[in-house]
Every structure is written in C-alpha cells, then in structure tokens.
Design a protein around this motif. Structure first.
Motif, PDB file in Angstrom:
ATOM      1  N   PHE A  28       0.844  -1.185   0.000  1.00 20.71           N
ATOM      2  CA  PHE A  28       0.000   0.000   0.000  1.00 20.71           C
ATOM      3  C   PHE A  28       0.883   1.239   0.000  1.00 20.71           C
ATOM      4  O   PHE A  28       1.858   1.308   0.744  1.00 20.71           O
ATOM      5  N   LYS A  29       0.536   2.207  -0.833  1.00 21.73           N
ATOM      6  CA  LYS A  29       1.185   3.518  -0.819  1.00 21.73           C
ATOM      7  C   LYS A  29       0.145   4.529  -0.380  1.00 21.73           C
ATOM      8  O   LYS A  29      -0.894   4.700  -1.030  1.00 21.73           O
ATOM      9  N   LEU A  30       0.426   5.203   0.726  1.00 18.87           N
ATOM     10  CA  LEU A  30      -0.546   6.087   1.370  1.00 18.87           C
ATOM     11  C   LEU A  30       0.009   7.497   1.492  1.00 18.87           C
ATOM     12  O   LEU A  30       1.200   7.684   1.751  1.00 18.87           O
ATOM     13  N   ARG A  31      -0.870   8.487   1.308  1.00 24.80           N
ATOM     14  CA  ARG A  31      -0.473   9.884   1.498  1.00 24.80           C
ATOM     15  C   ARG A  31      -1.239  10.434   2.691  1.00 24.80           C
ATOM     16  O   ARG A  31      -2.481  10.405   2.718  1.00 24.80           O
ATOM     17  N   PHE A  32      -0.495  10.941   3.684  1.00 23.43           N
ATOM     18  CA  PHE A  32      -1.093  11.454   4.910  1.00 23.43           C
ATOM     19  C   PHE A  32      -0.936  12.970   4.987  1.00 23.43           C
ATOM     20  O   PHE A  32       0.110  13.515   4.639  1.00 23.43           O
ATOM     21  N   THR A  70       4.756   3.708   2.814  1.00 28.76           N
ATOM     22  CA  THR A  70       4.716   2.465   2.041  1.00 28.76           C
ATOM     23  C   THR A  70       4.729   1.314   3.026  1.00 28.76           C
ATOM     24  O   THR A  70       5.666   1.172   3.821  1.00 28.76           O
ATOM     25  N   LEU A 128      -7.620   2.076   8.053  1.00 30.20           N
ATOM     26  CA  LEU A 128      -7.410   3.277   7.249  1.00 30.20           C
ATOM     27  C   LEU A 128      -8.540   4.283   7.438  1.00 30.20           C
ATOM     28  O   LEU A 128      -8.311   5.500   7.443  1.00 30.20           O
ATOM     29  N   VAL A 180      -6.004  10.651   5.165  1.00 28.71           N
ATOM     30  CA  VAL A 180      -5.223   9.664   4.440  1.00 28.71           C
ATOM     31  C   VAL A 180      -5.840   9.432   3.063  1.00 28.71           C
ATOM     32  O   VAL A 180      -7.070   9.489   2.900  1.00 28.71           O
ATOM     33  N   GLU A 181      -4.990   9.207   2.085  1.00 27.08           N
ATOM     34  CA  GLU A 181      -5.435   8.894   0.722  1.00 27.08           C
ATOM     35  C   GLU A 181      -4.639   7.694   0.227  1.00 27.08           C
ATOM     36  O   GLU A 181      -3.408   7.678   0.301  1.00 27.08           O
ATOM     37  N   ILE A 182      -5.348   6.674  -0.257  1.00 27.74           N
ATOM     38  CA  ILE A 182      -4.672   5.512  -0.834  1.00 27.74           C
ATOM     39  C   ILE A 182      -4.266   5.857  -2.262  1.00 27.74           C
ATOM     40  O   ILE A 182      -5.107   6.186  -3.096  1.00 27.74           O
ATOM     41  N   ARG A 194      -8.042   1.657  -3.280  1.00 26.56           N
ATOM     42  CA  ARG A 194      -8.469   3.060  -3.339  1.00 26.56           C
ATOM     43  C   ARG A 194      -9.965   3.141  -3.651  1.00 26.56           C
ATOM     44  O   ARG A 194     -10.709   3.891  -3.009  1.00 26.56           O
TER      45      ARG A 194
END
Length: 306
Positions: free
Chosen positions: A225-229, A257, A270, A277-279, A286
C-alpha cells in the motif's frame, strides 16, 4: 570464542549438576579433547571443577561452590537484576524471592516499581485481566484454555485451545495453540481473547520445532500500500509505522509504504484516519475505501433529510 564457551560451560554444568565430556562436546560442537583442555583452563583459573571417571562419574562443580558476584560485570549484574524486575512486574511466580536474593548478592537495592505488564484493554474490569504468570502456567503445565474470541469481523465464538507458545510480534501478543474446534494449529491475538479461563484439563501436544508465525494459518497474502497522509496525522505515523516506511514530502505531506492484507481489518484501520489519508496504490483498495467513505456520507445525509 573460547572465553564465551568457558562461561557457557560453567552455567551448563551448574544447571545440570553433573555432565559428561561427551555431552559437553556435542553441546558446544567441539571434540572431547577440547573439552578436557577447557576444564583444565577453568581449574587453573580457580573454578573448582571435579572430574570423576568410571560408572556414575562425570564432570561437576565442587559441592557448595557458588559463583562470586565479581564474575559478572556491573552492567551484566544490572541486566540480570532488571530482567528479574520485568518478571516481577508480570507477576511471575517466585520472582520476588529471586529478586531479593540477586539484589543481596549484587548489592542492588530494590528500585521503585518502574514497569507494569497488563494484557487487558483500557477501561476493562479486573476480572478480564490475564497475567503472564497465568499464561505461563497454562503453557508449561499443558492446561487447556477456554475463552471467547472475536475475529476481525467482530464475530464471537467460544474456543477451547491447547496453548503451546506466547509470542509478541508487531506491537501485539499472540497465543499459538491447537484449536479443538478447527482441529488445527491457530494463532489468537490476545487482545481479542475475552473471559480467559485456565482449566484443570491437561493435554499432551508440542509445537513443531520448525514452527514459524509467518507459516501459520493466521497468515494471509499481503500487498504493498502507498498512502499519502496530511500533516495533521504526523503524531500517529511514528506510533504506527516503522521509520523507513515514512517519507516526508516537500508539500508537507507524508508518504507511507507498507504491507497490508486486503481485508476488513485494513479498511477499518485506514478509515480511522478519516479525511487525512489517501490511498495512492493499489487502485482496487483506493476504489473500495472511496465506496465505504461515500456510504458513510450517505448515511449522515439521510439523517439530515429526516
């Protein structure tokens, strides 16, 4: 190194009272000739080792001999003492007595309580608490455990399990045991075990020597998983992720990651971060999280229309 083998040899002899040169040679992976040379070295250094040949003979320490506290460095003494304090904090049987003896030997004064181990969740009642001592007794004495278990979908079931090992992994405690319901080795997260009882019934089973938590039926397939916080979640990131999993971006956001299973637990986790948070990847995850978020929004929109 020889010095490490000599130290280990002393404690090996102490723990078994009497051993043979062949037994020591097999344990340390050396020849019996090497063992006899080591015994000579220890004797010359002042350790009173007695070696008797013939039937009933063997290698032992002189009766009444104890190791002087100077045998251990101050740092090693502190490590032993603190290890016993950890056992004391977990209510391990007879830890207080052992701690007092070691404290007297090392001239260490019992410190104030600095550690408490409590497996129960926040806000739980006293009757739901379980200690290391109770779990140790169940495992070492092969006593059956009975408890209610909640899976990742919060479905409750009553289990009878033959406990074989207690494991701490990835911020959580687990019991590995033979589940009589599933008739297989299973892994149970301790925080999901409620109303745990140690029964008088015993069992005769052992865990395979090559058992690995990663090979158990508890394991599932993990994906990246790649996540943006958002920066609002910075306070949680290093509590819940490893340092090498977190990267700060120039736009003041954070990229994480991490390996997660594609299941309910992951989506609930999540969602706990809310809009922060955005997947980014994988695409299917997503889409699934977006669908769940819209469902939540629709629920609140319906309440406003009422």
């Amino acid at each position: 190194m020889q010095i490490e083998r000599l130290v280990q040899m002393i404690f090996y002899i102490i723990s078994r009272k009497k051993v043979t040169a062949k037994e020591l040679a097999e344990y340390f992976g050396v020849s019996t000739r090497t063992i006899y040379r080591d015994i000579t070295t220890l004797t010359l250094s002042g350790i009173p080792i007695v070696s008797k040949k013939g039937s009933g003979g063997g290698i032992s320490l002189l009766d009444g001999y104890t190791l002087n506290r100077s045998f251990l460095t101050n740092e090693e003494q502190l490590q032993v003492y603190q290890g016993l304090q950890i056992l004391q904090a977990s209510n391990y049987p007879e830890a207080d007595q052992a701690l007092n003896k070691i404290g007297s030997l090392f001239n260490q004064l019992p410190a104030e309580d600095w550690l408490e181990i409590d497996f129960s969740y926040w806000g739980s009642s006293d009757d739901e608490k379980i200690t290391i001592s109770e779990l140790r007794r169940a495992i070492t004495q092969k006593k059956l455990l009975r408890f209610d278990y909640f899976n990742s979908e919060l479905q409750r079931s009553n289990r009878e399990v033959e406990p074989l090992r207690l494991i701490f992994k990835s911020h959580a405690w687990y019991i590995v045991g033979y589940c009589r319901h599933n008739q297989d080795i299973r892994v149970f997260r301790l925080s999901r075990m409620k109303r745990i009882n140690v029964l008088d019934e015993t069992f005769d089973r052992a865990l395979a020597e090559d058992f690995s938590l990663g090979d158990s039926t508890y394991s599932t397939e993990y994906v990246t998983f790649k996540l943006r916080f958002s920066p609002e979640m910075a306070y949680r990131l290093f509590d819940e992720f490893q340092e090498d999993q977190v990267k700060r971006c120039s736009s003041d956001c954070y990229l994480v990651t991490v390996q997660y299973p594609m299941n309910e637990w992951t989506y609930h986790r999540l969602l706990s971060f809310g809009p922060y948070v955005e997947i980014l990847e994988p695409v299917e995850a997503r889409s699934e999280l977006k669908k769940r978020a819209l469902k939540i929004a629709q629920q609140y929109n319906q309440e406003e229309d009422i």
